[in-house]
Design an enzyme around this catalytic site. Structure first.
Site, PDB file in Angstrom:
ATOM      1  CB  CYS A 293     -21.323  -6.577 -14.857  1.00  0.00           C
ATOM      2  SG  CYS A 293     -21.802  -6.195 -13.158  1.00  0.00           S
TER       3      CYS A 293
ATOM      4  CB  CYS B 133     -19.286  -1.072  -9.297  1.00  0.00           C
ATOM      5  SG  CYS B 133     -18.471  -1.144 -10.888  1.00  0.00           S
TER       6      CYS B 133
ATOM      7  CB  CYS C  11     -14.320   8.024  -4.074  1.00  0.00           C
ATOM      8  SG  CYS C  11     -14.109   6.434  -3.270  1.00  0.00           S
TER       9      CYS C  11
ATOM     10  CB  CYS D  80     -17.574   3.913   0.919  1.00  0.00           C
ATOM     11  SG  CYS D  80     -19.006   3.491  -0.104  1.00  0.00           S
TER      12      CYS D  80
ATOM     13  CB  CYS E 241     -18.412  -6.689  -7.094  1.00  0.00           C
ATOM     14  SG  CYS E 241     -17.444  -7.589  -8.312  1.00  0.00           S
TER      15      CYS E 241
ATOM     16  CB  CYS F 225     -18.025   0.236  -5.938  1.00  0.00           C
ATOM     17  SG  CYS F 225     -16.438   0.539  -5.166  1.00  0.00           S
TER      18      CYS F 225
ATOM     19  CG  ASP G  73      -2.059   1.062   1.040  1.00  0.00           C
ATOM     20  OD1 ASP G  73      -2.520   1.274  -0.090  1.00  0.00           O
ATOM     21  OD2 ASP G  73      -2.433   1.683   2.046  1.00  0.00           O
TER      22      ASP G  73
ATOM     23  CB  CYS H 141     -16.756  -5.785 -15.560  1.00  0.00           C
ATOM     24  SG  CYS H 141     -15.596  -5.442 -14.246  1.00  0.00           S
TER      25      CYS H 141
HETATM   26  C1  B12 Z   1      -4.937   6.266  -3.847  1.00  0.00           C
HETATM   27  C2  B12 Z   1      -5.658   5.014  -3.429  1.00  0.00           C
HETATM   28  C3  B12 Z   1      -7.021   5.108  -3.134  1.00  0.00           C
HETATM   29  C4  B12 Z   1      -7.841   6.358  -3.463  1.00  0.00           C
HETATM   30  C5  B12 Z   1      -8.133   6.387  -4.995  1.00  0.00           C
HETATM   31  C6  B12 Z   1      -8.764   5.075  -5.496  1.00  0.00           C
HETATM   32  C7  B12 Z   1      -8.513   4.726  -6.951  1.00  0.00           C
HETATM   33  N1  B12 Z   1      -9.454   4.012  -7.518  1.00  0.00           N
HETATM   34  O1  B12 Z   1      -7.497   5.056  -7.514  1.00  0.00           O
HETATM   35  C8  B12 Z   1      -9.090   6.172  -2.547  1.00  0.00           C
HETATM   36  C9  B12 Z   1      -8.845   6.863  -1.212  1.00  0.00           C
HETATM   37  C10 B12 Z   1     -10.408   6.671  -3.114  1.00  0.00           C
HETATM   38  C11 B12 Z   1      -9.046   4.659  -2.324  1.00  0.00           C
HETATM   39  C12 B12 Z   1     -10.163   3.928  -1.971  1.00  0.00           C
HETATM   40  C13 B12 Z   1     -10.160   2.571  -1.769  1.00  0.00           C
HETATM   41  N2  B12 Z   1      -9.083   1.762  -1.727  1.00  0.00           N
HETATM   42 CO1  B12 Z   1      -7.278   2.351  -2.237  1.00  0.00          CO
HETATM   43  N3  B12 Z   1      -5.519   2.707  -2.824  1.00  0.00           N
HETATM   44  C14 B12 Z   1      -4.965   3.768  -3.321  1.00  0.00           C
HETATM   45  C15 B12 Z   1      -3.500   3.491  -3.714  1.00  0.00           C
HETATM   46  C16 B12 Z   1      -2.588   4.044  -2.604  1.00  0.00           C
HETATM   47  C17 B12 Z   1      -3.083   4.053  -5.075  1.00  0.00           C
HETATM   48  C18 B12 Z   1      -4.113   3.805  -6.181  1.00  0.00           C
HETATM   49  C19 B12 Z   1      -3.801   4.547  -7.448  1.00  0.00           C
HETATM   50  O2  B12 Z   1      -2.680   4.537  -7.910  1.00  0.00           O
HETATM   51  N4  B12 Z   1      -4.795   5.228  -8.045  1.00  0.00           N
HETATM   52  C20 B12 Z   1      -4.619   5.957  -9.272  1.00  0.00           C
HETATM   53  C21 B12 Z   1      -5.694   5.727 -10.350  1.00  0.00           C
HETATM   54  C22 B12 Z   1      -5.250   6.365 -11.651  1.00  0.00           C
HETATM   55  O3  B12 Z   1      -5.957   4.336 -10.475  1.00  0.00           O
HETATM   56  P1  B12 Z   1      -6.922   3.573 -11.592  1.00  0.00           P
HETATM   57  O4  B12 Z   1      -7.877   4.499 -12.191  1.00  0.00           O
HETATM   58  O5  B12 Z   1      -7.479   2.350 -10.947  1.00  0.00           O
HETATM   59  O6  B12 Z   1      -5.879   3.079 -12.676  1.00  0.00           O
HETATM   60  C23 B12 Z   1      -4.732   2.332 -12.281  1.00  0.00           C
HETATM   61  C24 B12 Z   1      -4.852   0.810 -12.340  1.00  0.00           C
HETATM   62  O7  B12 Z   1      -6.169   0.331 -12.116  1.00  0.00           O
HETATM   63  C25 B12 Z   1      -4.282   0.436 -13.676  1.00  0.00           C
HETATM   64  N5  B12 Z   1      -5.210   0.201 -14.795  1.00  0.00           N
HETATM   65  C26 B12 Z   1      -6.466   0.626 -14.983  1.00  0.00           C
HETATM   66  N6  B12 Z   1      -6.930   0.197 -16.161  1.00  0.00           N
HETATM   67  C27 B12 Z   1      -5.926  -0.515 -16.738  1.00  0.00           C
HETATM   68  C28 B12 Z   1      -5.876  -1.176 -17.955  1.00  0.00           C
HETATM   69  C29 B12 Z   1      -4.683  -1.842 -18.310  1.00  0.00           C
HETATM   70  C30 B12 Z   1      -4.651  -2.551 -19.585  1.00  0.00           C
HETATM   71  C31 B12 Z   1      -3.553  -1.824 -17.438  1.00  0.00           C
HETATM   72  C32 B12 Z   1      -2.313  -2.520 -17.771  1.00  0.00           C
HETATM   73  C33 B12 Z   1      -3.629  -1.144 -16.214  1.00  0.00           C
HETATM   74  C34 B12 Z   1      -4.825  -0.513 -15.877  1.00  0.00           C
HETATM   75  O8  B12 Z   1      -3.425   1.497 -14.037  1.00  0.00           O
HETATM   76  C35 B12 Z   1      -3.679   2.691 -13.290  1.00  0.00           C
HETATM   77  C36 B12 Z   1      -2.411   3.142 -12.618  1.00  0.00           C
HETATM   78  O9  B12 Z   1      -2.061   2.248 -11.572  1.00  0.00           O
HETATM   79  C37 B12 Z   1      -3.496   1.914  -3.744  1.00  0.00           C
HETATM   80  C38 B12 Z   1      -2.179   1.244  -3.324  1.00  0.00           C
HETATM   81  C39 B12 Z   1      -1.192   1.229  -4.467  1.00  0.00           C
HETATM   82  N7  B12 Z   1       0.022   1.649  -4.203  1.00  0.00           N
HETATM   83  O10 B12 Z   1      -1.531   0.835  -5.567  1.00  0.00           O
HETATM   84  C40 B12 Z   1      -4.653   1.531  -2.773  1.00  0.00           C
HETATM   85  C41 B12 Z   1      -5.537   0.340  -3.142  1.00  0.00           C
HETATM   86  C42 B12 Z   1      -5.889   0.446  -4.600  1.00  0.00           C
HETATM   87  N8  B12 Z   1      -6.742   0.559  -2.351  1.00  0.00           N
HETATM   88  C43 B12 Z   1      -7.306  -0.507  -1.907  1.00  0.00           C
HETATM   89  C44 B12 Z   1      -8.548  -0.564  -1.213  1.00  0.00           C
HETATM   90  C45 B12 Z   1      -8.875  -1.844  -0.488  1.00  0.00           C
HETATM   91  C46 B12 Z   1      -9.433   0.522  -1.228  1.00  0.00           C
HETATM   92  C47 B12 Z   1     -10.902   0.562  -0.751  1.00  0.00           C
HETATM   93  C48 B12 Z   1     -11.684  -0.705  -1.053  1.00  0.00           C
HETATM   94  C49 B12 Z   1     -10.950   0.886   0.757  1.00  0.00           C
HETATM   95  C50 B12 Z   1     -12.333   1.223   1.285  1.00  0.00           C
HETATM   96  N9  B12 Z   1     -13.248   0.286   1.345  1.00  0.00           N
HETATM   97  O11 B12 Z   1     -12.614   2.333   1.673  1.00  0.00           O
HETATM   98  C51 B12 Z   1     -11.446   1.786  -1.547  1.00  0.00           C
HETATM   99  C52 B12 Z   1     -12.027   1.385  -2.903  1.00  0.00           C
HETATM  100  C53 B12 Z   1     -12.591   2.557  -3.680  1.00  0.00           C
HETATM  101  C54 B12 Z   1     -12.382   2.388  -5.190  1.00  0.00           C
HETATM  102  N10 B12 Z   1     -13.403   1.919  -5.880  1.00  0.00           N
HETATM  103  O12 B12 Z   1     -11.290   2.659  -5.693  1.00  0.00           O
HETATM  104  C55 B12 Z   1      -6.511  -1.749  -2.302  1.00  0.00           C
HETATM  105  C56 B12 Z   1      -7.226  -2.453  -3.453  1.00  0.00           C
HETATM  106  C57 B12 Z   1      -7.050  -3.960  -3.457  1.00  0.00           C
HETATM  107  C58 B12 Z   1      -7.642  -4.561  -4.692  1.00  0.00           C
HETATM  108  N11 B12 Z   1      -8.128  -5.783  -4.579  1.00  0.00           N
HETATM  109  O13 B12 Z   1      -7.667  -3.979  -5.736  1.00  0.00           O
HETATM  110  C59 B12 Z   1      -5.104  -1.124  -2.708  1.00  0.00           C
HETATM  111  C60 B12 Z   1      -4.370  -1.830  -3.835  1.00  0.00           C
HETATM  112  C61 B12 Z   1      -4.244  -1.156  -1.425  1.00  0.00           C
HETATM  113  C62 B12 Z   1      -3.686  -2.544  -1.122  1.00  0.00           C
HETATM  114  N12 B12 Z   1      -2.374  -2.678  -1.076  1.00  0.00           N
HETATM  115  O14 B12 Z   1      -4.381  -3.510  -0.936  1.00  0.00           O
HETATM  116  N13 B12 Z   1      -7.807   4.149  -2.575  1.00  0.00           N
END
Ligand code: B12
Length: 351
Positions: free
Chosen positions: A188, A191, A211, A238, A245, A241, A131, A185
């Site tokens: 679907c 979320c 969020c 929260c 799922c 979402c 994380d 997905c």
């Molecule tokens: C910042 C952060 C948050 C932020 C922003 C969330 C977000 N969606 O980005 C906030 C505070 C809102 C948050 C909330 C939550 N988080 Co959070 N968060 C992080 C953190 C520190 C960084 C995430 C990040 O880089 N976001 C940036 C944006 C741009 O991400 P994105 O849109 O999803 O796109 C990324 C990837 O999905 C990927 N991607 C997307 N599409 C595609 C397509 C292809 C082809 C490829 C290759 C890649 C790719 O590339 C992007 C860059 O990484 C990570 C830990 C980490 N170091 O990764 C934990 C992490 C994502 N969080 C986690 C959790 C558990 C949560 C919550 C469930 C907690 C809760 N219940 O309150 C919620 C879920 C809300 C949600 N739907 O996101 C877990 C998720 C575990 C999992 N199974 O995925 C992580 C991984 C922490 C961990 N080590 O377990 N979080």
């Protein structure tokens, strides 16, 4: 048995629920998505994400000789139990029900490291991460074959749904990478449709500024007026979402007791009791071993005011009126809003 198979066996023996290997190579698509998201300001007040690119570069400079990343998943799902008993309570996201997962997972990573080290030569290192390091953890997990990235942006595992914590060991040991997981997905969109604040965009990215997880944990200032009612009874994080799922339906309960309600504050917080914590020091002490410590006293009381306003019970009025004199102007402002919401409800009942 190859060393890769042996490591996977050790990971399972140590209690990790999923394990895969990938290469420490940048994934351009993930880099681009992240940059665009941040340039559009969708990270809100999470200033630490602004240095992510720089921090990631210096991280990989430090580990320029790394050859593999071992990605580990931990199932943190446990069943919800309601303990409100008539108290005014606010819901806590499942990831925060038990002991702080950073600490719990770090301890298990150390154990695993020691076990692997006994089987390889002294020159091999294993840098743990969960994380807090500037890594794209969901992308790494997808690349290592653990699952695919769902529309709500969680890594979705066919076996564990969206309820996996992710962690890694970065190593200079050469391990054959697993095949990236291909999945989606499909049509679907539960979320997207069920998110109370419409924070999930059609493109499958989250606008953190909307969020509820962000607003109640990471956002340090006022909660925008137009979002307060939509927060409902979420006082910390929260899960909407994740809960909707379809992969959640088959979810197995975790065997890591440290991550369940028994080891922490559980599924709900007594909102009125939260106001008994008078100083930041007491707050830190109370929540020291819980992920709830991520929110400061004033953030948590701000959230409590929002939920109390939404619950609309006049039993909260005496405490909220006292909170008008709280040392934090943030708490005062949200208490004022909550009082006006409750009085609005009372007036509507009388009409
Ligand atoms: C910042 C952060 C948050 C932020 C922003 C969330 C977000 N969606 O980005 C906030 C505070 C809102 C948050 C909330 C939550 N988080 Co959070 N968060 C992080 C953190 C520190 C960084 C995430 C990040 O880089 N976001 C940036 C944006 C741009 O991400 P994105 O849109 O999803 O796109 C990324 C990837 O999905 C990927 N991607 C997307 N599409 C595609 C397509 C292809 C082809 C490829 C290759 C890649 C790719 O590339 C992007 C860059 O990484 C990570 C830990 C980490 N170091 O990764 C934990 C992490 C994502 N969080 C986690 C959790 C558990 C949560 C919550 C469930 C907690 C809760 N219940 O309150 C919620 C879920 C809300 C949600 N739907 O996101 C877990 C998720 C575990 C999992 N199974 O995925 C992580 C991984 C922490 C961990 N080590 O377990 N979080």
């Amino acid at each position: 048995m190859t060393i890769k198979e042996r490591i996977k066996a050790l990971a399972h023996e140590t209690g990790f629920h999923a394990c895969g290997m990938t290469l420490p190579q940048p994934v351009q698509e993930a880099e681009d998505i992240f940059r665009q998201w941040q340039e559009q300001g969708k990270h809100g007040e999470m200033a630490y994400l602004e240095q992510y690119e720089e921090r990631r570069q210096s991280f990989w400079k430090r580990f320029s000789d790394a050859k593999s990343i071992i990605v580990l998943g931990i199932n943190y799902f446990s069943k919800s139990e309601t303990k409100s008993n008539g108290y005014l309570t606010g819901r806590v996201a499942r990831y925060a029900w038990g002991r702080d997962y950073h600490k719990v997972i770090s301890e298990k990573l150390e154990l695993l490291k020691e076990k692997i080290k006994r089987e390889v030569n002294d020159e091999v290192y294993f840098e743990p991460a969960t994380d807090t390091k500037p890594l794209f953890e969901r992308t790494l997990a997808q690349q290592a074959g653990l699952g695919f990235i769902g529309k709500q942006t969680q890594l979705l595992s066919l076996q564990f749904g969206p309820w996996l914590f992710l962690s890694e060991l970065i190593t200079n040991l050469k391990l054959e990478p697993d095949q990236p997981f291909q999945g989606s997905c499909g049509t679907c969109r539960l979320c997207i449709d069920e998110c109370p604040t419409h924070a999930i965009e059609e493109t499958g990215h989250v606008d953190a500024r909307k969020c509820i997880a962000y607003l109640t944990i990471e956002h340090k200032t006022e909660i925008p007026m137009e979002l307060r009612e939509k927060i409902g009874n979420w006082v910390f994080g929260c899960d909407e979402c994740l809960t909707v799922c379809p992969y959640t339906a088959k979810q197995k309960e975790t065997d890591w007791k440290e991550l369940t309600s028994e080891a922490g504050f559980g599924t709900e917080l007594d909102l009125l009791q939260l106001f008994e914590t008078k100083s930041n020091r007491d707050h830190k002490k109370k929540f020291a071993h819980s992920p709830i410590s991520r929110a400061s006293r004033k953030q948590l009381l701000r959230n409590a005011c929002v939920v109390l306003g939404n619950l609309g019970s006049d039993a909260a009025l005496p405490i909220l009126e006292k909170a008008l004199d709280d040392p934090s102007p943030l708490v005062q402002d949200h208490a004022r809003w909550a009082i006006s919401q409750i009085k609005k409800v009372a007036k509507n009942v009388l009409l």
